[in-house]
Design an enzyme around this catalytic site. Sequence first.
Site, short mmCIF file in Angstrom:
data_model
loop_
_atom_site.label_atom_id
_atom_site.label_comp_id
_atom_site.label_asym_id
_atom_site.label_seq_id
_atom_site.Cartn_x
_atom_site.Cartn_y
_atom_site.Cartn_z
N HIS A 1 0.92 -1.28 -0.01
CA HIS A 1 0.11 0.13 0.02
C HIS A 1 0.79 1.37 0.02
O HIS A 1 1.77 1.36 0.76
CB HIS A 1 -0.99 -0.03 1.13
CG HIS A 1 -1.88 0.99 1.27
ND1 HIS A 1 -1.72 2.24 1.50
CD2 HIS A 1 -3.30 0.88 0.96
CE1 HIS A 1 -2.86 2.78 1.51
NE2 HIS A 1 -4.13 2.10 1.14
N HIS B 1 -7.52 0.12 -4.14
CA HIS B 1 -8.44 0.98 -3.49
C HIS B 1 -8.71 2.10 -4.07
O HIS B 1 -7.90 2.63 -4.83
CB HIS B 1 -7.59 1.55 -2.20
CG HIS B 1 -7.26 0.52 -1.07
ND1 HIS B 1 -6.45 0.90 -0.19
CD2 HIS B 1 -7.37 -0.82 -1.23
CE1 HIS B 1 -6.52 -0.31 0.57
NE2 HIS B 1 -6.90 -1.27 -0.01
N ASP C 1 -12.36 2.87 -0.38
CA ASP C 1 -11.58 3.21 0.47
C ASP C 1 -12.47 4.24 1.67
O ASP C 1 -13.68 4.32 1.54
CB ASP C 1 -10.19 3.68 0.14
CG ASP C 1 -9.17 3.26 1.12
OD1 ASP C 1 -9.28 3.22 2.11
OD2 ASP C 1 -7.86 3.62 0.49
N HIS C 2 -11.77 4.97 2.21
CA HIS C 2 -12.34 5.83 3.23
C HIS C 2 -13.46 6.56 2.56
O HIS C 2 -13.53 6.77 1.68
CB HIS C 2 -11.24 6.81 3.64
CG HIS C 2 -9.89 6.40 4.18
ND1 HIS C 2 -8.88 7.07 4.52
CD2 HIS C 2 -9.63 5.06 4.74
CE1 HIS C 2 -7.81 6.46 4.77
NE2 HIS C 2 -8.55 5.04 4.85
N TYR D 1 -14.65 4.64 8.16
CA TYR D 1 -14.96 3.35 7.82
C TYR D 1 -16.35 3.06 8.14
O TYR D 1 -16.62 1.93 8.54
CB TYR D 1 -13.98 2.27 8.41
CG TYR D 1 -12.63 2.17 7.66
CD1 TYR D 1 -12.49 1.34 6.48
CD2 TYR D 1 -11.57 2.87 8.03
CE1 TYR D 1 -11.65 1.34 5.62
CE2 TYR D 1 -10.39 2.75 7.32
CZ TYR D 1 -10.26 1.86 6.26
OH TYR D 1 -9.15 2.06 5.45
N CYS E 1 -3.68 2.65 -4.27
CA CYS E 1 -4.80 3.29 -3.56
C CYS E 1 -4.89 4.71 -4.22
O CYS E 1 -3.98 5.60 -4.03
CB CYS E 1 -4.32 3.38 -1.98
SG CYS E 1 -5.34 4.31 -1.23
#
Length: 362
Positions: A206, A271, A316-317, A330, A244
């Site tokens: 990542h 991501h 993702d977030h 999350y 990501c």
Amino acid sequence: MRMVFRWFGEGNDTVSLSHIKQIPGVEGIVWALHDVPAGEEWPMEKIFEVRDQAVKHGLHLDVVESVNVHEDIKLGRPTRDLYIQNYIATIEKLAQVGVKVICYNFMPVFDWARTELHKKMDDGSTALFFEKSRIDGIDPFKLVEEINRNSTLTMPGWEPERLAHLTSLFEAYKGVSAEDLWEHLAYFLKAVVPAAERCGIRMAIHPDDPPWPIFGLPRIITGQESLRRLLRIVDSPSNGITLCSGSFGANPENDIIGMIHEFHERIPFAHIRNVRVYDNGDFIETSHRTQDGTVDIAGIVKAYHDHGFSGYARPDHGRHLWDEECRPGYGLYDRALGIMYLWGLWDALERVEPIHGKGGTV
Ligand code: CS2
Ligand code: MN
């Protein structure tokens, strides 16, 4: 594109497996044993426990995020060999329950760093925020002192109970340059990738978040050139990338679509999320929608589609919406919305030119 969703485990997540199962097109969870400290071998009974929970809900557990790397490995200390052995033992165990991808990162001390976890946005939602000038040029030792002096001052990851531990880690990293960190990463990959290969598992690093050095600590997975260098260390499909878009996207100079075109064969895990980067370098995590941030999510999905991407992807977030109380970044709602946006883009692309017949690359 195989959609998966991060889940922090029973009792450790406000989102349940039954909720996840109701999001269209989600086939598996992205999981980890969050209570096992970095460096320890994962116990088989606990792995089986998560397997049983997932299977009961018709979800697979092909993707693990993360098996964390012990600081001694990143520091290149002699004890690293023991931790690497444990890491390999964990890889072998994960293979027994059919794991295909292991995401990890190589950031010293901190994982993602933000200055605010609940920054209020104009529409009343909140999101993770990074104020660049608050972090740039910070001397970590001075910050520790300041926090010690003023009990109300804190930053995510700098909770008072961690301060002593942080100080000793900062001491340990004093002499570690970016080149040293590269060497330590190479040592780790040369040991671990052959084991992953044997097990049919793909390691997927990542990127650093944000993708530049902070608190005087080196950060090396920051852009296209560093991905090139990473892939050269061990030339194997088991040495791969978790691409990501939000992490790389915090630096507007990163060409994420270019990365997909160049590295698609080595991206087993995507991501996908958006951020809005401001002129002063601050950034906030927005909805996944292209127009809401500065990352071209539609272009990214198209690039994956162009290559017949058949790897795993997750939103993702997300923002915190509709008064949801959840782990920062999350929650259920915004990530579920994100998934529907990604599927919308994907399905439209499929209409125009179906992947079927083009052949996937992952
Ligand atoms: C973050 C990270 O961007 C992200 O996905 O939530 O915590 C990430 O999970 C780790 O850095 C991966 O090892
Ligand atoms: Mn990410």
